[in-house]
Design a protein around this motif. Structure first.
Motif, PDB file in Angstrom:
ATOM      1  N   HIS A  30       0.711  -1.210   0.072  1.00  0.00           N
ATOM      2  CA  HIS A  30      -0.100  -0.005  -0.033  1.00  0.00           C
ATOM      3  C   HIS A  30       1.004   1.334   0.022  1.00  0.00           C
ATOM      4  O   HIS A  30       0.564   2.069  -0.764  1.00  0.00           O
ATOM      5  CB  HIS A  30      -1.114  -0.016   1.165  1.00  0.00           C
ATOM      6  N   GLY A  73      -8.779  -1.410   5.732  1.00  0.00           N
ATOM      7  CA  GLY A  73      -9.862  -2.060   6.202  1.00  0.00           C
ATOM      8  C   GLY A  73      -9.342  -2.581   7.930  1.00  0.00           C
ATOM      9  O   GLY A  73     -10.067  -2.664   8.803  1.00  0.00           O
ATOM     10  N   ASP A  96     -16.869   0.756   7.311  1.00  0.00           N
ATOM     11  CA  ASP A  96     -17.659  -0.368   6.857  1.00  0.00           C
ATOM     12  C   ASP A  96     -18.797  -0.718   7.712  1.00  0.00           C
ATOM     13  O   ASP A  96     -20.011  -0.998   7.478  1.00  0.00           O
ATOM     14  CB  ASP A  96     -16.870  -1.626   6.875  1.00  0.00           C
ATOM     15  N   GLY A 148     -16.909   2.417   2.898  1.00  0.00           N
ATOM     16  CA  GLY A 148     -16.081   3.775   2.571  1.00  0.00           C
ATOM     17  C   GLY A 148     -16.700   4.369   1.486  1.00  0.00           C
ATOM     18  O   GLY A 148     -17.310   5.561   1.642  1.00  0.00           O
ATOM     19  N   GLY A 158      -6.847   1.714   1.430  1.00  0.00           N
ATOM     20  CA  GLY A 158      -8.235   1.847   0.626  1.00  0.00           C
ATOM     21  C   GLY A 158      -8.953   3.320   1.122  1.00  0.00           C
ATOM     22  O   GLY A 158      -9.321   3.725   0.251  1.00  0.00           O
TER      23      GLY A 158
HETATM   24  O1  KG4 Z   1      -6.494  -1.370   1.740  1.00  0.00           O
HETATM   25  P1  KG4 Z   1      -7.790  -1.882   1.326  1.00  0.00           P
HETATM   26  O2  KG4 Z   1      -8.357  -2.150  -0.181  1.00  0.00           O
HETATM   27  O3  KG4 Z   1      -7.941  -3.606   2.037  1.00  0.00           O
HETATM   28  C1  KG4 Z   1      -7.213  -3.774   3.092  1.00  0.00           C
HETATM   29  O4  KG4 Z   1      -6.104  -4.186   3.024  1.00  0.00           O
HETATM   30  O5  KG4 Z   1      -8.099  -3.637   4.106  1.00  0.00           O
HETATM   31  O6  KG4 Z   1      -8.928  -1.274   2.049  1.00  0.00           O
HETATM   32  C2  KG4 Z   1     -10.351  -1.461   2.127  1.00  0.00           C
HETATM   33  C3  KG4 Z   1     -10.921  -0.562   3.001  1.00  0.00           C
HETATM   34  C4  KG4 Z   1     -12.461  -0.721   3.544  1.00  0.00           C
HETATM   35  O7  KG4 Z   1     -12.539  -0.729   4.500  1.00  0.00           O
HETATM   36  C5  KG4 Z   1     -13.403   0.238   2.434  1.00  0.00           C
HETATM   37  O8  KG4 Z   1     -14.379   0.596   3.086  1.00  0.00           O
HETATM   38  C6  KG4 Z   1     -12.274   1.405   2.374  1.00  0.00           C
HETATM   39  O9  KG4 Z   1     -11.072   0.765   2.368  1.00  0.00           O
HETATM   40  N1  KG4 Z   1     -12.326   2.375   1.332  1.00  0.00           N
HETATM   41  C7  KG4 Z   1     -12.743   3.665   1.602  1.00  0.00           C
HETATM   42  C8  KG4 Z   1     -13.024   4.104   0.237  1.00  0.00           C
HETATM   43  N2  KG4 Z   1     -12.584   3.307  -0.732  1.00  0.00           N
HETATM   44  C9  KG4 Z   1     -12.348   2.406   0.034  1.00  0.00           C
HETATM   45  N3  KG4 Z   1     -12.786   4.289   2.751  1.00  0.00           N
HETATM   46  C10 KG4 Z   1     -13.711   5.711   2.442  1.00  0.00           C
HETATM   47  N4  KG4 Z   1     -13.559   6.330   1.262  1.00  0.00           N
HETATM   48  C11 KG4 Z   1     -13.380   5.607   0.013  1.00  0.00           C
HETATM   49  N5  KG4 Z   1     -13.524   6.018  -0.967  1.00  0.00           N
END
Ligand code: KG4
Ligand code: ZN
Length: 353
Positions: free
Chosen positions: A126, A154, A184, A197, A290
């Motif tokens: 990331h 997440g 979430d 999100g 994310g």
């Molecule tokens: O980094 P990621 O793809 O997966 C992990 O490694 O956890 O992050 C996923 C998280 C989810 O909780 C999702 O709701 C959040 O990122 N997310 C967002 C947005 N796009 C994804 N949160 C806020 N605003 C967004 N636009």
């Protein structure tokens, strides 16, 4: 150097091919398949289902990534080894069943094609999304070390100090619910879809962020830790109160609650990050994970930096590279090239930094 990056830590199956020339990276392909539609129906991820979907997607995604990057066809036995120099794979943190699919695939390919295997920490992936250009071939990369990194995904809301490539010191972390987890869970309370999100961000567009002033957990605390479970409870209480008065949550109420909850999360993330930037005297802040895709989070950082005339540069990956993808895993391996023999690589679901 050309690296194949494999990412299967959660609900995305992704393979990317990245070329590194000097310090610059170029994405040759980055294919992502997701099982989000299944999890949306369940309101969250069921690990067993996520792992089964990984098994289903991994070979077609690998095939498409190699086809697009270098016209290599894995189904054609006449084409022997693809023109790549190494294979990078996420070995943790994540869901064990999902991680195993990527790691076992990468080990098999490493053995079969005689290519070095680089195990990568998903969180480093990331972070290194900040070094990846999406469309243009050259981007301004963060070079002003030490840099401060806000990791918001997440499972994480952490602040790290990066002194050089691969050198990370955690200065604050997730005490309970992470930022993405808060989005979430609050989305679920509001009857919005998973992942929460983007759903909350969308609903918040028509909402009043001053509708309710939700608590800003740990904002005045001296540490750089984050805690969002109390916020979720505060939203729950408010919903119960409204339901008692109105009998149902009207769309405008959902928008107002979304905007108010999003504002509380962003307020804490931005203020604590800027405070850490001052304490550690950094000149660059990198957003990753994310939640870094959130427009309002990016805008709030820029607005406060402008308003306060701070000499701080903000970096954030292209939005599509904020969420899980194979290119970011290849990017992390490109800057931290540390191959291991395939026999030694195992999954580590609880891996930290
Ligand atoms: O980094 P990621 O793809 O997966 C992990 O490694 O956890 O992050 C996923 C998280 C989810 O909780 C999702 O709701 C959040 O990122 N997310 C967002 C947005 N796009 C994804 N949160 C806020 N605003 C967004 N636009
Ligand atoms: Zn992730």
């Amino acid at each position: 150097m050309i690296l194949l990056g494999i990412e299967t830590s959660c609900d995305e199956t992704s393979v990317g091919v990245v070329e590194k020339t000097g310090e610059q990276l170029k994405i040759l392909s980055n294919i992502v398949a997701t099982s989000i539609a299944i999890h949306s129906k369940n309101g969250g991820i069921i690990p067993e289902l996520a792992a089964r979907e990984q098994v289903k997607f991994i070979i077609p995604v690998l095939q498409q990534a190699l086809q697009e990057a270098c016209r290599f066809d894995i189904t054609n036995s006449a084409s022997q080894t693809p023109p790549i120099d190494a294979i990078a794979v996420t070995y943790g943190p994540g869901l064990i069943g999902s991680l195993l699919v990527g790691v076992e695939t990468a080990k098999t390919l490493s053995y079969l094609w005689h290519k070095p295997l680089v195990p990568v920490n998903h969180m480093y992936g990331h972070i290194y999304a900040n070094w990846l250009p999406e469309f243009s071939e050259q981007i301004k990369q963060p070079t002003n070390f030490p840099v401060l990194i806000l990791v918001v995904s997440g499972g994480h809301s952490d602040l790290l100090l990066m002194k050089k490539h691969g050198d990370f010191a955690v200065i604050g972390g997730t005490r309970d619910d992470a930022a993405g987890e808060a989005f979430d869970k609050i989305a679920r309370l509001l009857g919005l879809s998973y992942p929460g999100g983007p759903a909350i961000a969308q609903a918040a567009l028509n909402g009043n962020k001053k509708f309710i002033h939700f608590p800003r957990p740990l904002l005045s605390d001296d540490s750089f830790d984050f805690s969002f479970s109390g916020l979720k409870t505060a939203v729950y209480r408010e919903i119960e109160k409204i339901k008692h008065q109105e009998n149902e949550l009207f769309p405008q109420l959902i928008s107002d609650l979304s905007a108010s909850a999003q504002a509380a999360i962003i307020d804490v993330l931005v203020k604590k990050t800027l405070r850490a930037a001052e304490r550690y005297q950094v000149k660059s802040i990198l957003l990753s994970g994310g939640v870094a895709a959130n427009d309002s989070l990016r805008k709030t950082f820029s607005e406060i930096i402008d308003k306060q005339n701070l000499t701080l540069e903000i970096f954030a990956p292209q939005k599509s590279l904020c969420t899980d993808n194979g290119a970011m895993i290849a990017a992390a391996a490109a800057f931290n090239y540390n191959p291991q023999s395939w026999q030694e690589v195992t999954v580590d679901p609880q891996l930290y930094y």
